[in-house]
Design a protein around this motif. Structure first.
Motif, mmCIF file in Angstrom:
data_model
loop_
_atom_site.group_PDB
_atom_site.id
_atom_site.type_symbol
_atom_site.label_atom_id
_atom_site.label_comp_id
_atom_site.label_asym_id
_atom_site.label_seq_id
_atom_site.Cartn_x
_atom_site.Cartn_y
_atom_site.Cartn_z
ATOM 1 N N GLY A 107 0.819 -1.206 0.000
ATOM 2 C CA GLY A 107 0.000 0.000 0.000
ATOM 3 C C GLY A 107 0.850 1.252 0.000
ATOM 4 O O GLY A 107 0.554 2.223 -0.708
ATOM 5 N N ALA A 108 1.925 1.231 0.785
ATOM 6 C CA ALA A 108 2.827 2.381 0.829
ATOM 7 C C ALA A 108 3.478 2.599 -0.532
ATOM 8 O O ALA A 108 3.633 3.751 -0.992
ATOM 9 C CB ALA A 108 3.900 2.162 1.898
ATOM 10 N N LEU A 109 3.855 1.516 -1.205
ATOM 11 C CA LEU A 109 4.452 1.633 -2.530
ATOM 12 C C LEU A 109 3.443 2.171 -3.535
ATOM 13 O O LEU A 109 3.783 3.022 -4.377
ATOM 14 C CB LEU A 109 4.978 0.269 -2.980
ATOM 15 N N LEU A 110 2.200 1.691 -3.464
ATOM 16 C CA LEU A 110 1.165 2.188 -4.373
ATOM 17 C C LEU A 110 0.966 3.689 -4.197
ATOM 18 O O LEU A 110 0.914 4.434 -5.191
ATOM 19 C CB LEU A 110 -0.150 1.440 -4.110
ATOM 20 N N ILE A 111 0.861 4.142 -2.961
ATOM 21 C CA ILE A 111 0.696 5.577 -2.701
ATOM 22 C C ILE A 111 1.878 6.357 -3.264
ATOM 23 O O ILE A 111 1.708 7.393 -3.927
ATOM 24 C CB ILE A 111 0.544 5.828 -1.188
ATOM 25 N N PHE A 112 3.086 5.883 -3.037
ATOM 26 C CA PHE A 112 4.297 6.552 -3.518
ATOM 27 C C PHE A 112 4.290 6.662 -5.041
ATOM 28 O O PHE A 112 4.556 7.731 -5.608
ATOM 29 C CB PHE A 112 5.523 5.779 -3.040
ATOM 30 N N LEU A 113 3.968 5.556 -5.709
ATOM 31 C CA LEU A 113 4.005 5.544 -7.172
ATOM 32 C C LEU A 113 2.936 6.455 -7.767
ATOM 33 O O LEU A 113 3.188 7.169 -8.749
ATOM 34 C CB LEU A 113 3.831 4.119 -7.680
ATOM 35 N N LEU A 114 1.736 6.434 -7.204
ATOM 36 C CA LEU A 114 0.678 7.283 -7.726
ATOM 37 C C LEU A 114 1.014 8.759 -7.562
ATOM 38 O O LEU A 114 0.748 9.574 -8.461
ATOM 39 C CB LEU A 114 -0.652 6.958 -7.039
ATOM 40 N N ARG A 115 1.600 9.106 -6.446
ATOM 41 C CA ARG A 115 2.013 10.504 -6.256
ATOM 42 C C ARG A 115 3.169 10.859 -7.177
ATOM 43 O O ARG A 115 3.246 11.980 -7.694
ATOM 44 C CB ARG A 115 2.385 10.729 -4.792
ATOM 45 N N LEU A 116 4.048 9.916 -7.406
ATOM 46 C CA LEU A 116 5.217 10.163 -8.248
ATOM 47 C C LEU A 116 4.809 10.537 -9.673
ATOM 48 O O LEU A 116 5.428 11.407 -10.297
ATOM 49 C CB LEU A 116 6.109 8.920 -8.261
ATOM 50 N N ILE A 117 3.771 9.875 -10.200
ATOM 51 C CA ILE A 117 3.360 10.156 -11.580
ATOM 52 C C ILE A 117 2.223 11.173 -11.656
ATOM 53 O O ILE A 117 1.713 11.460 -12.745
ATOM 54 C CB ILE A 117 2.940 8.863 -12.312
ATOM 55 N N GLY A 118 1.811 11.736 -10.522
ATOM 56 C CA GLY A 118 0.733 12.721 -10.513
ATOM 57 C C GLY A 118 -0.601 12.136 -10.948
ATOM 58 O O GLY A 118 -1.386 12.790 -11.637
ATOM 59 N N ALA A 119 -0.878 10.909 -10.537
ATOM 60 C CA ALA A 119 -2.079 10.198 -10.995
ATOM 61 C C ALA A 119 -3.347 10.874 -10.475
ATOM 62 O O ALA A 119 -3.407 11.365 -9.345
ATOM 63 C CB ALA A 119 -2.038 8.748 -10.523
ATOM 64 N N LYS A 120 -4.376 10.848 -11.330
ATOM 65 C CA LYS A 120 -5.694 11.360 -10.967
ATOM 66 C C LYS A 120 -6.814 10.381 -11.315
ATOM 67 O O LYS A 120 -7.933 10.538 -10.847
ATOM 68 C CB LYS A 120 -5.963 12.704 -11.657
ATOM 69 N N ARG A 121 -6.513 9.397 -12.163
ATOM 70 C CA ARG A 121 -7.521 8.398 -12.532
ATOM 71 C C ARG A 121 -6.911 7.008 -12.373
ATOM 72 O O ARG A 121 -5.890 6.684 -12.984
ATOM 73 C CB ARG A 121 -8.012 8.612 -13.968
ATOM 74 N N TYR A 122 -7.565 6.192 -11.558
ATOM 75 C CA TYR A 122 -7.045 4.887 -11.163
ATOM 76 C C TYR A 122 -8.154 3.860 -11.298
ATOM 77 O O TYR A 122 -9.317 4.128 -10.967
ATOM 78 C CB TYR A 122 -6.564 4.977 -9.712
#
Length: 221
Positions: free
Chosen positions: A49-64
């Motif tokens: 979960g921590a890795l998922l949060i990190f990766l989504l923030r890293l790429i500026g994700a808005k749609r998942y």
């Protein structure tokens, strides 16, 4: 000779989790309250979960979008990572589990940005594509029925934008993929071959990590 870098002693694993996690309170509560669930292992591990949060923030994700929601840990992690102006699409077939997930979405305050498709994902994903969703997602997480992973992956390549992420969980199947046997479920042989295909697929950049039960992270070219 390959150096073994995978082993973690129990003290080192405890230390790793203490140092690695900034687990949001709502995720900690969900994990702790469902730890005795009969299939609690279906949830992402906290370090995943921590890795998922990190990766989504890293790429500026808005749609998942995710295939396999269970009780909501991954969808809540994604919504927290992406912020209030984001969208989470959750695909699952189990009404029992997703009723609980929706309750947790409400507790987390993300129910307005989260949409559930309660149907087989092999039906939901092509319908989304028919409605113009191609290339509209920043990330897709696949964590559901293993025999369909190759199908979900091909849909993910259509749904996720270039330079987006495709993440697959349970790629080790408790270590059985390393030495598949005739007595193993069919999913073991499927993932054994699928891991090789992903490694060699030039449509994506490939990384597989010994996190949880094996987590593959793909960067769509």
């Amino acid at each position: 000779m390959t150096v073994n870098t995978l082993s973690l002693s129990e003290p080192l694993r405890d230390y790793f989790l203490q140092m690695a996690l900034r687990e949001p309170d709502i995720l900690r509560q969900l994990r702790e309250e469902t730890s005795e669930h009969r299939v609690a292992k279906m949830s992402l591990a906290p370090e995943q979960g921590a890795l998922l949060i990190f990766l989504l923030r890293l790429i500026g994700a808005k749609r998942y979008i995710e295939v396999g929601t269970f009780l909501g840990y991954s969808s809540i992690a994604a919504a927290i990572a992406m912020g209030e102006d984001s969208q989470v699409i959750a695909c699952d077939v189990c009404e029992e589990f997703t009723i609980q997930a929706q309750s947790w979405w409400k507790r987390a305050g993300i129910e307005q940005q989260t949409k559930l498709y309660l149907d087989r994902a092999v039906e939901t994903l092509p319908r989304l594509l028919e409605k113009g969703a191609a290339g509209q997602f920043d990330c897709m997480l696949i964590d559901a029925d293993k025999p369909n992973y190759p199908n979900y992956y091909e849909y993910a390549l259509q749904l996720v934008r270039p330079r987006g992420l495709i993440i697959l969980d349970n790629m080790f199947l408790n270590g059985r993929v390393a030495t598949p046997q005739a007595s193993h479920p069919r999913s073991v042989a499927i993932l054994h071959e699928f891991n090789r295909q992903l490694r060699d697929d030039q449509r994506v950049e490939h990384c597989i990590l010994p996190a949880g039960d094996g987590m593959t992270i793909l960067f769509k070219r």
